[in-house]
Motif scaffolding. Structure first.
Motif, PDB file in Angstrom:
ATOM      1  N   ARG A  49     -17.165   4.616  -6.504  1.00  0.00           N
ATOM      2  CA  ARG A  49     -16.789   4.197  -5.165  1.00  0.00           C
ATOM      3  C   ARG A  49     -17.780   3.178  -4.619  1.00  0.00           C
ATOM      4  O   ARG A  49     -18.966   3.219  -4.917  1.00  0.00           O
ATOM      5  CB  ARG A  49     -16.725   5.410  -4.219  1.00  0.00           C
ATOM      6  CG  ARG A  49     -15.717   6.449  -4.666  1.00  0.00           C
ATOM      7  CD  ARG A  49     -15.663   7.596  -3.663  1.00  0.00           C
ATOM      8  NE  ARG A  49     -14.759   8.625  -4.133  1.00  0.00           N
ATOM      9  CZ  ARG A  49     -15.112   9.635  -4.935  1.00  0.00           C
ATOM     10  NH1 ARG A  49     -16.353   9.716  -5.345  1.00  0.00           N
ATOM     11  NH2 ARG A  49     -14.226  10.524  -5.317  1.00  0.00           N
ATOM     12  N   THR A  50     -17.273   2.285  -3.780  1.00  0.00           N
ATOM     13  CA  THR A  50     -18.138   1.269  -3.197  1.00  0.00           C
ATOM     14  C   THR A  50     -18.985   1.862  -2.084  1.00  0.00           C
ATOM     15  O   THR A  50     -18.722   2.948  -1.584  1.00  0.00           O
ATOM     16  CB  THR A  50     -17.289   0.122  -2.624  1.00  0.00           C
ATOM     17  OG1 THR A  50     -16.501   0.640  -1.547  1.00  0.00           O
ATOM     18  CG2 THR A  50     -16.361  -0.451  -3.690  1.00  0.00           C
ATOM     19  N   GLY A  70     -19.342   0.306   0.808  1.00  0.00           N
ATOM     20  CA  GLY A  70     -18.955  -0.414   2.013  1.00  0.00           C
ATOM     21  C   GLY A  70     -18.735   0.525   3.182  1.00  0.00           C
ATOM     22  O   GLY A  70     -18.795   1.749   3.072  1.00  0.00           O
ATOM     23  N   ARG A  89     -14.128  -1.221   5.796  1.00  0.00           N
ATOM     24  CA  ARG A  89     -13.941  -2.039   4.592  1.00  0.00           C
ATOM     25  C   ARG A  89     -13.154  -1.263   3.544  1.00  0.00           C
ATOM     26  O   ARG A  89     -12.289  -1.833   2.864  1.00  0.00           O
ATOM     27  CB  ARG A  89     -15.306  -2.444   4.036  1.00  0.00           C
ATOM     28  CG  ARG A  89     -15.226  -3.313   2.802  1.00  0.00           C
ATOM     29  CD  ARG A  89     -16.606  -3.743   2.351  1.00  0.00           C
ATOM     30  NE  ARG A  89     -16.554  -4.493   1.103  1.00  0.00           N
ATOM     31  CZ  ARG A  89     -17.619  -4.961   0.471  1.00  0.00           C
ATOM     32  NH1 ARG A  89     -18.830  -4.756   0.976  1.00  0.00           N
ATOM     33  NH2 ARG A  89     -17.491  -5.626  -0.656  1.00  0.00           N
ATOM     34  N   ASP A  90     -13.448   0.024   3.418  1.00  0.00           N
ATOM     35  CA  ASP A  90     -12.693   0.852   2.470  1.00  0.00           C
ATOM     36  C   ASP A  90     -11.216   0.907   2.840  1.00  0.00           C
ATOM     37  O   ASP A  90     -10.332   0.839   1.976  1.00  0.00           O
ATOM     38  CB  ASP A  90     -13.263   2.271   2.436  1.00  0.00           C
ATOM     39  CG  ASP A  90     -14.572   2.351   1.672  1.00  0.00           C
ATOM     40  OD1 ASP A  90     -14.967   1.333   1.078  1.00  0.00           O
ATOM     41  OD2 ASP A  90     -15.193   3.435   1.670  1.00  0.00           O
ATOM     42  N   ASP A  99      -9.620  -2.381   2.080  1.00  0.00           N
ATOM     43  CA  ASP A  99      -9.475  -2.492   0.628  1.00  0.00           C
ATOM     44  C   ASP A  99      -8.272  -1.696   0.139  1.00  0.00           C
ATOM     45  O   ASP A  99      -7.512  -2.147  -0.723  1.00  0.00           O
ATOM     46  CB  ASP A  99     -10.761  -1.997  -0.043  1.00  0.00           C
ATOM     47  CG  ASP A  99     -10.765  -2.259  -1.536  1.00  0.00           C
ATOM     48  OD1 ASP A  99     -10.271  -3.320  -1.959  1.00  0.00           O
ATOM     49  OD2 ASP A  99     -11.255  -1.398  -2.292  1.00  0.00           O
ATOM     50  N   ARG A 149      -5.074  -3.550   1.099  1.00  0.00           N
ATOM     51  CA  ARG A 149      -4.858  -4.690   0.204  1.00  0.00           C
ATOM     52  C   ARG A 149      -4.352  -4.217  -1.151  1.00  0.00           C
ATOM     53  O   ARG A 149      -3.468  -4.849  -1.760  1.00  0.00           O
ATOM     54  CB  ARG A 149      -6.153  -5.484   0.031  1.00  0.00           C
ATOM     55  CG  ARG A 149      -6.470  -6.432   1.168  1.00  0.00           C
ATOM     56  CD  ARG A 149      -7.566  -7.406   0.770  1.00  0.00           C
ATOM     57  NE  ARG A 149      -8.800  -6.697   0.437  1.00  0.00           N
ATOM     58  CZ  ARG A 149      -9.756  -6.422   1.306  1.00  0.00           C
ATOM     59  NH1 ARG A 149      -9.606  -6.772   2.577  1.00  0.00           N
ATOM     60  NH2 ARG A 149     -10.843  -5.800   0.929  1.00  0.00           N
ATOM     61  N   TYR A 150      -4.897  -3.092  -1.622  1.00  0.00           N
ATOM     62  CA  TYR A 150      -4.457  -2.547  -2.904  1.00  0.00           C
ATOM     63  C   TYR A 150      -2.964  -2.217  -2.870  1.00  0.00           C
ATOM     64  O   TYR A 150      -2.220  -2.541  -3.796  1.00  0.00           O
ATOM     65  CB  TYR A 150      -5.277  -1.298  -3.231  1.00  0.00           C
ATOM     66  CG  TYR A 150      -4.786  -0.526  -4.434  1.00  0.00           C
ATOM     67  CD1 TYR A 150      -5.023  -0.982  -5.721  1.00  0.00           C
ATOM     68  CD2 TYR A 150      -4.068   0.657  -4.262  1.00  0.00           C
ATOM     69  CE1 TYR A 150      -4.565  -0.283  -6.825  1.00  0.00           C
ATOM     70  CE2 TYR A 150      -3.610   1.369  -5.358  1.00  0.00           C
ATOM     71  CZ  TYR A 150      -3.863   0.900  -6.635  1.00  0.00           C
ATOM     72  OH  TYR A 150      -3.391   1.592  -7.720  1.00  0.00           O
ATOM     73  N   TYR A 194      -7.910   5.238  -5.138  1.00  0.00           N
ATOM     74  CA  TYR A 194      -7.229   4.864  -3.896  1.00  0.00           C
ATOM     75  C   TYR A 194      -6.219   5.908  -3.444  1.00  0.00           C
ATOM     76  O   TYR A 194      -5.526   5.704  -2.448  1.00  0.00           O
ATOM     77  CB  TYR A 194      -6.488   3.538  -4.089  1.00  0.00           C
ATOM     78  CG  TYR A 194      -7.373   2.338  -4.291  1.00  0.00           C
ATOM     79  CD1 TYR A 194      -7.864   1.619  -3.209  1.00  0.00           C
ATOM     80  CD2 TYR A 194      -7.721   1.921  -5.575  1.00  0.00           C
ATOM     81  CE1 TYR A 194      -8.674   0.507  -3.393  1.00  0.00           C
ATOM     82  CE2 TYR A 194      -8.531   0.810  -5.773  1.00  0.00           C
ATOM     83  CZ  TYR A 194      -9.006   0.109  -4.677  1.00  0.00           C
ATOM     84  OH  TYR A 194      -9.808  -0.979  -4.864  1.00  0.00           O
ATOM     85  N   ARG A 245      -6.192   7.127   0.265  1.00  0.00           N
ATOM     86  CA  ARG A 245      -5.745   6.113   1.219  1.00  0.00           C
ATOM     87  C   ARG A 245      -4.252   5.832   1.087  1.00  0.00           C
ATOM     88  O   ARG A 245      -3.558   5.665   2.091  1.00  0.00           O
ATOM     89  CB  ARG A 245      -6.559   4.829   1.014  1.00  0.00           C
ATOM     90  CG  ARG A 245      -7.942   4.877   1.639  1.00  0.00           C
ATOM     91  CD  ARG A 245      -8.868   3.808   1.110  1.00  0.00           C
ATOM     92  NE  ARG A 245      -9.358   4.136  -0.227  1.00  0.00           N
ATOM     93  CZ  ARG A 245     -10.214   3.391  -0.914  1.00  0.00           C
ATOM     94  NH1 ARG A 245     -10.663   2.254  -0.387  1.00  0.00           N
ATOM     95  NH2 ARG A 245     -10.627   3.765  -2.104  1.00  0.00           N
TER      96      ARG A 245
END
Length: 419
Positions: free
Chosen positions: A208-209, A211, A215-216, A219, A222-223, A350, A353
């Protein structure tokens, strides 16, 4: 917890024979029954403490934080792991509801404390729901996820049938305090089952990032937008929910009143829907896989739109029950297939989310159509309103059929059992 990555292996155990899955299913069932008892207790306590309008406000306030924070709940599930989030949120729900029970046993708190509890419960629900949806791939291999969706549907239907009588009995014996106590105990019962689950890490665990949560979330969105299957699938889920929930939750009562079916008629129509949905869940539990899942999902939504329209125009109650049964069967199949496709098409990193986005439409946005549906039925009658809602559903189904990647989406093969 440690373990191996879930994968489809030759001769793997069916989900309905897997003790780990059955522990999860029992915990889910206990928690869902607890939800039903909690909402009955909350509504009864609110009615006893104020006017009907004030009681309605208390019940509505929990939906606001759930809708606003649902997407954030998906970020939390992906950051900390759905198992941990499910356990913590279920523990918090148990403590909150048992605390309300203790308060009601000692005093009459009025509406403000009940409203505060509803808000906190809605916040916790926003964390709980995406994590629940993201957990199945960590307790079973991909080839069993369709079965798990069917089993989850059966548990949900059974919990709805059991929850209302149990809550009513608790209220009759000890008032709202006893009902809140029963709900809290049901949440507490699920905790040891959840804690003993064997939860396998997925391939992206530990990647995991670092961020920010915003931001998560960006992201994750966008995914979804760039994914060939998940992007169109979220649109299909949104449209089908927007067209489905209004007629079934608000329009049906108004339809029964207009046709002179009475409360018993509503019960028969809802029973028909429940039988159909339960049959769909049982079919998926036993079969384990549906070929051409994307196409079947889109077709069942499209055909189900016709059943929604039929409900408003059928000549009598028996035909309405038959139409409702067909609608339950089609909606049960499409809903379970949407869940299974989401879990198998999504990158595990992901999944929280993505699940939160699908729940955001079904549990956050779609209920906002209730007042609109009621007002529209009052102006134009049930027929045009049901037909317009069905058209929205049909648009979602047709859109799914027109997107090649979604129409051709398949579920993992269920390995054959070794003899």
């Amino acid at each position: 917890m440690s373990g191996t990555t879930p994968s489809a292996a030759p001769g793997e155990r069916p989900a309905y024979r897997d003790p780990n899955v059955l522990r999860w299913l029992t915990a889910y069932g206990a928690s869902t029954i607890g939800d039903s008892v909690y909402y009955l207790a909350l509504s009864w306590a609110a009615v006893r403490g104020g006017s009907p309008a004030q009681a309605g406000l208390v019940l509505a306030v929990s939906a606001v934080p759930r809708a606003l924070l649902m997407l954030g709940g998906g970020v939390i599930a992906d950051r900390f792991g759905p198992h941990r989030v499910v356990v913590v949120s279920d523990a918090v729900r148990a403590l909150i509801v048992l605390g309300v029970a203790a308060l009601l046993f000692t005093t009459a708190p009025g509406l403000w404390p009940l409203a505060a509890v509803a808000v906190v419960f809605g916040i916790v629900d926003a964390m709980f729901m995406p994590a629940v949806g993201a957990l199945p791939p960590r307790i079973a291999p991909p080839g069993q996820l369709t079965r798990i969706q069917g089993m989850r549907g059966l548990a949900h239907r059974s919990s709805l049938v059991l929850g209302a009588p149990l809550g009513g009995l608790a209220v009759a014996l000890g008032g709202p305090a006893a009902a809140f106590g029963a709900a809290g105990l049901l949440f507490a019962v699920s905790l040891p089952l959840l804690l003993t689950l064997r939860v396998a890490p997925l391939p992206t665990d530990g990647e995991r990032t670092e961020g920010t949560p915003w931001r998560d979330l960006a992201d994750g969105l966008r995914y979804i937008r760039r994914h060939r299957v998940l992007g169109p699938l979220m649109i299909v889920i949104a449209l089908s929910d927007l067209g489905f929930v209004g007629p079934l939750n608000v329009g049906l009562a108004l339809l029964a009143d207009a046709r002179g079916w009475g409360a018993a008629g509503i019960g028969w129509v809802l029973a028909g829907f429940g039988v159909g949905a339960g049959a769909a869940s049982l079919l998926l539990t036993v079969r384990g896989r549906v070929p051409r899942a994307g196409a079947v999902m889109a077709w069942t939504i499209t055909i189900g739109a016709g059943a929604i329209t039929a409900l408003a125009y059928v000549p009598g109650l028996p035909v309405a029950v038959a139409a409702s049964l067909a609608l339950g069967l089609l909606a049960g199949l499409s809903g379970s297939l949407c869940g299974a496709l989401t879990q198998t098409a999504c990158d595990p990193a992901y999944l929280g989310r993505v699940t939160s986005v699908s729940h955001f439409f079904s549990l956050g946005v779609a209920p906002l159509t209730f007042p609109l549906t009621g007002a529209a039925v009052g102006l134009w009658g049930p027929g045009p309103v049901f037909a317009a809602s069905a058209a929205i559903c049909a648009v979602g189904g047709v859109y799914g059929l027109l997107v090649p990647a979604l129409r051709g989406a398949e579920l993992p093969t269920v390995p054959a059992r070794r003899t």
